[in-house]
Design a protein around this motif. Structure first.
Motif, PDB file in Angstrom:
ATOM      1  N   ILE A  76      36.783  46.506  36.683  1.00  0.00           N
ATOM      2  CA  ILE A  76      35.737  45.409  37.060  1.00  0.00           C
ATOM      3  C   ILE A  76      35.164  46.960  36.143  1.00  0.00           C
ATOM      4  N   ASP A  96      40.323  44.575  33.177  1.00  0.00           N
ATOM      5  CA  ASP A  96      40.595  43.502  33.708  1.00  0.00           C
ATOM      6  C   ASP A  96      40.009  42.163  34.189  1.00  0.00           C
ATOM      7  N   ASP A  97      38.492  42.947  33.930  1.00  0.00           N
ATOM      8  CA  ASP A  97      37.011  41.685  34.357  1.00  0.00           C
ATOM      9  C   ASP A  97      36.034  42.777  34.448  1.00  0.00           C
ATOM     10  N   ARG A 111      35.828  38.046  42.667  1.00  0.00           N
ATOM     11  CA  ARG A 111      36.273  38.690  40.673  1.00  0.00           C
ATOM     12  C   ARG A 111      37.474  39.503  41.472  1.00  0.00           C
ATOM     13  N   VAL A 115      41.050  39.009  40.754  1.00  0.00           N
ATOM     14  CA  VAL A 115      42.076  40.267  39.424  1.00  0.00           C
ATOM     15  C   VAL A 115      43.150  40.860  41.205  1.00  0.00           C
TER      16      VAL A 115
END
Length: 221
Positions: A76, A96-97, A111, A115
């Motif tokens: 992230i 991934d984010d 989050r 994930v």
């Protein structure tokens, strides 16, 4: 779960570490890319939180190297850049984010959970193995007779075992996943937490099995 936070802002880093530690996660903090590379060379992580602007380089170079080495650990990105082109570039590079600073800690936790669910191929926070149901968001373990509210480290230990039923985890591997470098603990600590979880599972057919000389596994047979 064991996280790596790569962030040079000491105040923000301390706040993130404190918040995620309250959930029972182990968070190693690296203030630069060099330290981060040292950590990843000797430790496996469940999730990496990556700042972009770092004292010794651009976090995107770390991300590119991370993906080029076929490392599948989710990342992230924490960034002050809110332009769409920047976000698209980071996602295309293998993130991934991402989260735009300033960070809302409740959103960060959500989050992280999302994930990790995607990494495990799961769509919800609830995992059922045999007659046992674990809810990582609520922090509960449901047996045929009761719902147990878990303490943070109990929660993270059962999370490791229930996400890989039948897989054997050595005491050393569990210490590595549950305790940070700063914590002086022995493998006997794992026996203590295993004992607590076994008491919670006393009414369940699903059990934590000791494999002599190797470690522990969750068995639903």
């Amino acid at each position: 779960m064991r996280f790596l936070l790569i962030e040079d802002n000491e105040e923000l880093a301390a706040a993130v570490v404190d918040r995620l530690s309250l959930d029972g996660h182990v968070v190693d903090h690296a203030a630069d890319l060099s330290t981060a590379s040292d950590f990843t060379s000797v430790t496996s992580y469940d999730l990496i939180l990556l700042d972009i602007m770092l004292p010794d380089g651009d976090g995107r170079s770390f991300l590119n190297s991370h993906r080029n080495s076929k490392n599948s650990t989710p990342v992230i990105v924490l960034t002050a850049r809110s332009e769409v082109s920047d976000r698209v570039g980071m996602l295309d590079s293998g993130a991934d984010d991402f989260m735009v600073k300033p960070i809302d800690f409740s959103e960060l936790e959500a989050r992280c959970r999302a994930v990790l669910r995607r990494r495990g191929g799961k769509s919800t926070n609830r995992i059922t193995v045999g007659d046992l149901t674990f809810d990582s968001l609520a922090g509960t373990l449901e047996t045929p007779t009761e719902v147990v509210q878990l303490r943070p480290r109990e929660l993270r230990l059962i999370e490791i075992l229930i996400n890989a039923p039948g897989q054997i985890f050595s005491k050393g591997a569990l210490v590595d996943r549950l305790f940070s470098y700063d914590e002086d603990v022995s493998e006997n600590a794992i026996e203590v937490y295993i004992g607590r979880l076994r008491r919670h599972l006393s009414a369940s057919r699903t059990e934590i099995v000791t494999v002599r000389g190797l470690g522990y596994k969750l068995d639903a047979s």
